[in-house]
Write an enzyme that holds these catalytic residues in place. Structure first.
Site, short mmCIF file in Angstrom:
data_model
loop_
_atom_site.label_atom_id
_atom_site.label_comp_id
_atom_site.label_asym_id
_atom_site.label_seq_id
_atom_site.Cartn_x
_atom_site.Cartn_y
_atom_site.Cartn_z
N HIS A 118 0.82 -1.20 0.00
CA HIS A 118 0.00 0.00 0.00
C HIS A 118 0.87 1.26 0.00
CE1 HIS A 118 0.13 -1.93 4.06
NE2 HIS A 118 0.65 -0.77 4.40
N TYR A 139 -3.13 3.62 2.47
CA TYR A 139 -4.26 3.13 1.69
C TYR A 139 -3.77 2.24 0.56
CZ TYR A 139 -6.90 6.97 3.88
OH TYR A 139 -7.49 7.84 4.78
N THR A 140 -4.60 1.28 0.18
CA THR A 140 -4.32 0.44 -0.99
C THR A 140 -5.06 1.02 -2.19
OG1 THR A 140 -4.12 -1.52 0.40
CG2 THR A 140 -4.42 -1.87 -1.96
N CYS A 325 -8.98 -8.00 6.22
CA CYS A 325 -8.75 -6.57 6.37
C CYS A 325 -10.07 -5.91 6.75
CB CYS A 325 -8.22 -5.95 5.07
SG CYS A 325 -7.72 -4.22 5.26
#
Length: 352
Positions: A118, A139-140, A325
């Site tokens: 990420h 964040y991805t 996740c």
């Protein structure tokens, strides 16, 4: 006649009875023409002609190497932050937004983010007393090297004054929501403890650097996602299904949200069901289903029964791998205890 082609750069040597024409790459779209006549080459000893040929070919290969490295260089640095301008902002529903930023390595540049990793975003807040405070959040992205020149994130905006436990809301998400087109956000990467390779193979990088990496291989990925935790799952889903059409690796996803309206990238997920029958399974659960009775999936928190029914069972050889996740309470209290009760070991699951 000798023809060499690489990375859309052509190097041609046309040998005629009277002359030789060389086309040598100089930059991305520039070339140098060199013409040598046979009359000029004839008086030269063979070793000299050979040496000249070697120099020309070596120069060509070095130029290709330079152009290749220039084009394939990742957009971000893992240590130093780079400012990326916002080029597009879309509202998906009441809270989620889709933010697209231009990459610093140009419209043809690639992100170069390993699958499973990420990106860290940073901004500086000016407080009421005039001091400043840095905020960072990882964040991805939902895009990769398949979309050159840009990177896109799907992020839920947590607004102030809505949740009693978090009265200030999400600092980073609110800052992103306040941006105008052309405003920049500092980013760096890659970052993360998991790297997906190919054909179900991936590496888990331990928190402690002194510990060795773990090499794992999955024949079937089970995924449990909550809310915006879907983004790293989507990254893996694309890598396993879209990018490896000949692979037999399967993916099953259990996706939890508060309401049906909170389901992110739903259209994209359900498109995967159509495109990859037999390789992708999808099931939802929501805390508050629609009151009209139209909801055909599960209701409530993740349970042992949901996992048992909708995800692959544990295998002794580790070929079933569960990826998770979501909110920490979901992972800690609803996911891991139920997985272990179903026979999964610590080496059978990974938490983003």
């Amino acid at each position: 006649f000798l023809f060499l082609s690489s990375f859309s750069v052509l190097f041609n040597i046309f040998l005629f009875s009277s002359s030789s024409l060389l086309l040598i790459p100089y930059s991305d779209h520039q070339y140098v023409f060199v013409t040598l006549t046979m009359a000029e080459l004839a008086p030269l000893p063979l070793p000299v002609v050979t040496a000249v040929t070697i120099v020309v070919i070596t120069t060509f290969l070095l130029a290709l190497s330079f152009l290749k490295s220039k084009k394939s260089k990742p957009a971000l640095d893992p240590v130093e932050f780079s400012p990326l301008p916002l080029v597009k902002k879309e509202s998906i529903s009441h809270d989620p937004r889709r933010f697209t930023f231009a990459l610093p390595n140009g419209p043809d540049g690639i992100l170069g983010l390993p699958v499973g990793q990420h990106i860290t975003l940073k901004f500086t807040e000016t407080l009421a007393d005039g001091t400043t405070k840095n905020h960072q959040r990882s964040y991805t992205p939902v895009t990769g090297d398949d979309t050159p020149g840009m990177v896109t994130f799907v992020i839920k905006v947590y607004k102030a004054g809505l949740h009693p436990k978090f009265p200030e809301g999400g600092k980073m998400s609110q800052h992103l929501d306040s941006l105008e087109i052309g405003d920049t956000v500092d980013m760096r990467g890659p970052k993360g403890h998991m790297t997906y390779h190919k054909n179900g193979n991936f590496t888990v990088h331990p928190l402690l650097k002194r510990d060795p990496d773990q090499k794992r291989r999955a024949k079937h990925f089970g995924m449990i996602a909550g809310g915006t935790g879907i983004t790293p799952m989507l990254q893996i889903i694309h890598a396993v299904l879209r990018d490896e059409p000949q692979s037999d690796v399967k993916v099953s996803l259990l996706y939890a949200n508060q309401t049906e309206e909170d389901i992110l990238v739903r259209e994209e997920l359900e498109q995967c069901l159509k495109l990859y029958p037999g390789r992708f399974n999808l099931h939802y659960t929501v805390d508050r289903p629609p009151a009209d009775g139209s909801w055909k999936y599960s209701t409530g928190f993740i349970t042992k029964e949901m996992i048992e029914e909708h995800l692959p069972k544990a295998e002794g050889d580790g070929s079933t791998q569960i990826l998770m996740c979501g909110p920490p309470p979901m992972v800690k209290f609803a996911c891991i205890p139920n997985l272990e009760a179903l026979g999964f070991k610590k080496t059978d699951y990974f938490v983003f």
